[in-house]
Design a protein around this motif. Structure first.
Motif, PDB file in Angstrom:
ATOM      1  N   VAL A 165       0.475 -16.207  11.758  1.00  0.00           N
ATOM      2  CA  VAL A 165       1.714 -15.455  11.923  1.00  0.00           C
ATOM      3  C   VAL A 165       1.809 -14.472  10.768  1.00  0.00           C
ATOM      4  CG1 VAL A 165       2.978 -17.244  13.176  1.00  0.00           C
ATOM      5  CG2 VAL A 165       3.036 -17.205  10.672  1.00  0.00           C
ATOM      6  N   GLY A 166       2.587 -13.425  10.943  1.00  0.00           N
ATOM      7  CA  GLY A 166       2.709 -12.461   9.868  1.00  0.00           C
ATOM      8  C   GLY A 166       3.792 -11.439  10.117  1.00  0.00           C
ATOM      9  N   ALA A 167       4.013 -10.610   9.121  1.00  0.00           N
ATOM     10  CA  ALA A 167       4.988  -9.524   9.213  1.00  0.00           C
ATOM     11  C   ALA A 167       4.495  -8.354   8.379  1.00  0.00           C
ATOM     12  CB  ALA A 167       6.360  -9.993   8.730  1.00  0.00           C
ATOM     13  N   TRP A 168       4.827  -7.159   8.829  1.00  0.00           N
ATOM     14  CA  TRP A 168       4.423  -5.931   8.142  1.00  0.00           C
ATOM     15  C   TRP A 168       5.555  -4.924   8.260  1.00  0.00           C
ATOM     16  CZ3 TRP A 168       3.734  -0.842   9.825  1.00  0.00           C
ATOM     17  CH2 TRP A 168       3.021   0.006   8.963  1.00  0.00           C
ATOM     18  N   ALA A 169       5.842  -4.192   7.173  1.00  0.00           N
ATOM     19  CA  ALA A 169       6.938  -3.227   7.175  1.00  0.00           C
ATOM     20  C   ALA A 169       6.507  -1.914   6.550  1.00  0.00           C
ATOM     21  CB  ALA A 169       8.144  -3.783   6.438  1.00  0.00           C
ATOM     22  N   SER A 170       7.137  -0.831   7.009  1.00  0.00           N
ATOM     23  CA  SER A 170       6.848   0.509   6.488  1.00  0.00           C
ATOM     24  C   SER A 170       8.068   1.391   6.657  1.00  0.00           C
ATOM     25  CB  SER A 170       5.664   1.120   7.236  1.00  0.00           C
ATOM     26  OG  SER A 170       5.479   2.493   6.896  1.00  0.00           O
TER      27      SER A 170
ATOM     28  N   GLN B  75       4.290   9.204  11.712  1.00  0.00           N
ATOM     29  CA  GLN B  75       5.530   8.441  11.860  1.00  0.00           C
ATOM     30  C   GLN B  75       6.460   8.627  10.654  1.00  0.00           C
ATOM     31  OE1 GLN B  75       5.642   6.179  14.926  1.00  0.00           O
ATOM     32  NE2 GLN B  75       4.180   7.865  15.127  1.00  0.00           N
ATOM     33  N   THR B  76       6.040   9.439   9.690  1.00  0.00           N
ATOM     34  CA  THR B  76       6.837   9.625   8.476  1.00  0.00           C
ATOM     35  C   THR B  76       7.130  11.096   8.192  1.00  0.00           C
ATOM     36  OG1 THR B  76       4.770   9.498   7.209  1.00  0.00           O
ATOM     37  CG2 THR B  76       6.111   7.492   7.322  1.00  0.00           C
ATOM     38  N   ASP B  77       7.174  11.922   9.246  1.00  0.00           N
ATOM     39  CA  ASP B  77       7.452  13.350   9.058  1.00  0.00           C
ATOM     40  C   ASP B  77       6.442  13.971   8.102  1.00  0.00           C
ATOM     41  OD1 ASP B  77       8.744  15.723   9.471  1.00  0.00           O
ATOM     42  OD2 ASP B  77      10.425  15.299   8.133  1.00  0.00           O
ATOM     43  N   SER B  78       5.169  13.505   8.227  1.00  0.00           N
ATOM     44  CA  SER B  78       4.056  13.994   7.398  1.00  0.00           C
ATOM     45  C   SER B  78       4.299  13.782   5.906  1.00  0.00           C
ATOM     46  CB  SER B  78       3.793  15.478   7.679  1.00  0.00           C
ATOM     47  OG  SER B  78       3.499  15.677   9.040  1.00  0.00           O
ATOM     48  N   SER B  79       5.017  12.717   5.569  1.00  0.00           N
ATOM     49  CA  SER B  79       5.338  12.435   4.171  1.00  0.00           C
ATOM     50  C   SER B  79       4.797  11.071   3.754  1.00  0.00           C
ATOM     51  CB  SER B  79       6.859  12.484   3.964  1.00  0.00           C
ATOM     52  OG  SER B  79       7.357  13.776   4.261  1.00  0.00           O
TER      53      SER B  79
ATOM     54  N   GLY C 171       0.799  -1.217   0.000  1.00  0.00           N
ATOM     55  CA  GLY C 171       0.000   0.000   0.000  1.00  0.00           C
ATOM     56  C   GLY C 171       0.829   1.261   0.000  1.00  0.00           C
ATOM     57  N   VAL C 172       0.183   2.351  -0.381  1.00  0.00           N
ATOM     58  CA  VAL C 172       0.789   3.683  -0.378  1.00  0.00           C
ATOM     59  C   VAL C 172      -0.207   4.648   0.253  1.00  0.00           C
ATOM     60  CG1 VAL C 172       1.723   5.566  -1.777  1.00  0.00           C
ATOM     61  CG2 VAL C 172       2.094   3.188  -2.488  1.00  0.00           C
ATOM     62  N   ALA C 173       0.286   5.550   1.114  1.00  0.00           N
ATOM     63  CA  ALA C 173      -0.560   6.562   1.746  1.00  0.00           C
ATOM     64  C   ALA C 173       0.202   7.871   1.824  1.00  0.00           C
ATOM     65  CB  ALA C 173      -0.999   6.117   3.139  1.00  0.00           C
ATOM     66  N   ASN C 174      -0.527   8.975   1.977  1.00  0.00           N
ATOM     67  CA  ASN C 174       0.132  10.279   2.032  1.00  0.00           C
ATOM     68  C   ASN C 174       0.754  10.579   3.397  1.00  0.00           C
ATOM     69  OD1 ASN C 174      -2.664  10.498   2.908  1.00  0.00           O
ATOM     70  ND2 ASN C 174      -2.312  12.709   3.068  1.00  0.00           N
ATOM     71  N   ASP C 175       0.525   9.699   4.388  1.00  0.00           N
ATOM     72  CA  ASP C 175       1.139   9.837   5.703  1.00  0.00           C
ATOM     73  C   ASP C 175       0.964   8.514   6.437  1.00  0.00           C
ATOM     74  OD1 ASP C 175       2.378  10.820   7.965  1.00  0.00           O
ATOM     75  OD2 ASP C 175       0.861  12.341   8.425  1.00  0.00           O
TER      76      ASP C 175
ATOM     77  N   GLN D 162       3.994   7.320   2.790  1.00  0.00           N
ATOM     78  CA  GLN D 162       4.246   6.008   3.390  1.00  0.00           C
ATOM     79  C   GLN D 162       4.109   4.930   2.324  1.00  0.00           C
ATOM     80  OE1 GLN D 162       1.091   4.177   5.533  1.00  0.00           O
ATOM     81  NE2 GLN D 162       2.427   2.928   6.813  1.00  0.00           N
ATOM     82  N   VAL D 163       5.058   3.999   2.313  1.00  0.00           N
ATOM     83  CA  VAL D 163       4.980   2.799   1.489  1.00  0.00           C
ATOM     84  C   VAL D 163       5.089   1.606   2.423  1.00  0.00           C
ATOM     85  CG1 VAL D 163       6.004   1.460  -0.386  1.00  0.00           C
ATOM     86  CG2 VAL D 163       6.046   3.967  -0.476  1.00  0.00           C
ATOM     87  N   SER D 164       4.146   0.682   2.344  1.00  0.00           N
ATOM     88  CA  SER D 164       4.117  -0.429   3.301  1.00  0.00           C
ATOM     89  C   SER D 164       3.759  -1.727   2.602  1.00  0.00           C
ATOM     90  CB  SER D 164       3.111  -0.138   4.419  1.00  0.00           C
ATOM     91  OG  SER D 164       1.794  -0.055   3.895  1.00  0.00           O
TER      92      SER D 164
END
Length: 242
Positions: free
Chosen positions: A70-75, A49-53, A37-41, A55-57
């Motif tokens: 079980v799982g994993a998530w990164a950003s 958590q991204t200095d208002s910039s 996913g992609v978001a504007n923050d 986000q790619v996760s």
């Protein structure tokens, strides 16, 4: 658990959890899913958590019909120029049980990991939640928020209502409290509320959402700079599940 539990031990633990799930007699009935996913923050409980910039996760989950998962998530993350932290990686394991078509509950243990030159924020958090006819209530607890030795507790309620075919109204409210919130460094007071209202849909396999997020943090404590911004904002996101 020991707050200094290192990343090598974490990798071993994650490997054991994943191997155990994959080698389980129920693994043949399991399901592997993922999402990017992609978001504007990236807002975590109302705080950027991204200095208002941007986000790619991305994340991946493995679940079995027995209810274990079980799982994993990164950003990406950005905690300022003087802080070298740039990646958050969360790994988790838990159990999900469906009582009937309307009611289910789950318990999950998370490990939040942060990578960078100066990062020392890793911590564990546990949650328990229940879903009933579109309503979700969950409680989260950690006794070592961001490696601070402070407890952080979070009680949230979410409701999703499909008001038209393939369109949902999404409501959220969360209560933040505990020693980490009360710390004078943050100035949030005894507790604070974060909330959001938005709509979501799916187009050609892509999930789209648009929401307004805000908190009741007092104006004198509201962070208006980009770093750790806590002002109200519009959050737009696009995701793809596979």
């Amino acid at each position: 658990m020991d707050k200094y539990f290192n990343k090598n031990k974490l990798a071993q633990l994650t490997g054991i959890l994943l191997t155990g799930a994959l080698l389980s007699p129920l693994a043949n009935a399991g399901e592997l899913t993922g999402e990017v996913g992609v978001a504007n923050d990236y807002r975590f409980r109302g705080i950027s958590q991204t200095d208002s910039s941007l986000q790619v996760s991305g994340g991946i989950d493995y679940s079995t019909d027995s209810g274990f998962f079980v799982g994993a998530w990164a950003s990406n993350v950005d905690f300022g120029e003087e802080d070298g932290t740039n990646i958050e990686l969360d790994v988790y394991a838990g159990y999900y049980h469906e009582v009937n078509d309307d009611l289910s509950f789950d318990v999950t243990l998370y490990r939040y990991n942060y990578f960078g030159e100066t990062s020392d924020y890793d911590y564990y958090e546990a949650s328990i939640g229940a879903d009933f006819s579109g309503l979700r209530i969950a409680y989260w607890y950690t006794n070592d928020y961001s490696g601070s030795d402070y407890d952080y507790q979070y009680l949230e309620m979410n409701y999703s209502w499909e008001f038209a075919e393939n369109w949902s109204l999404d409501l959220h409210v969360g209560n933040n409290f505990g020693d980490a919130v009360e710390d004078e460094e943050f100035g949030f007071g005894d507790r604070f509320i974060d909330y959001s209202i938005g709509v979501s849909t799916e187009v050609a396999g892509f999930g789209l959402s648009l929401a307004w997020l805000d908190t009741n943090i007092p104006s004198y404590a509201t962070i208006k700079d980009d770093l750790f911004n806590s002002e109200g904002t519009v959050l737009a996101s696009v995701s793809y599940a596979f």
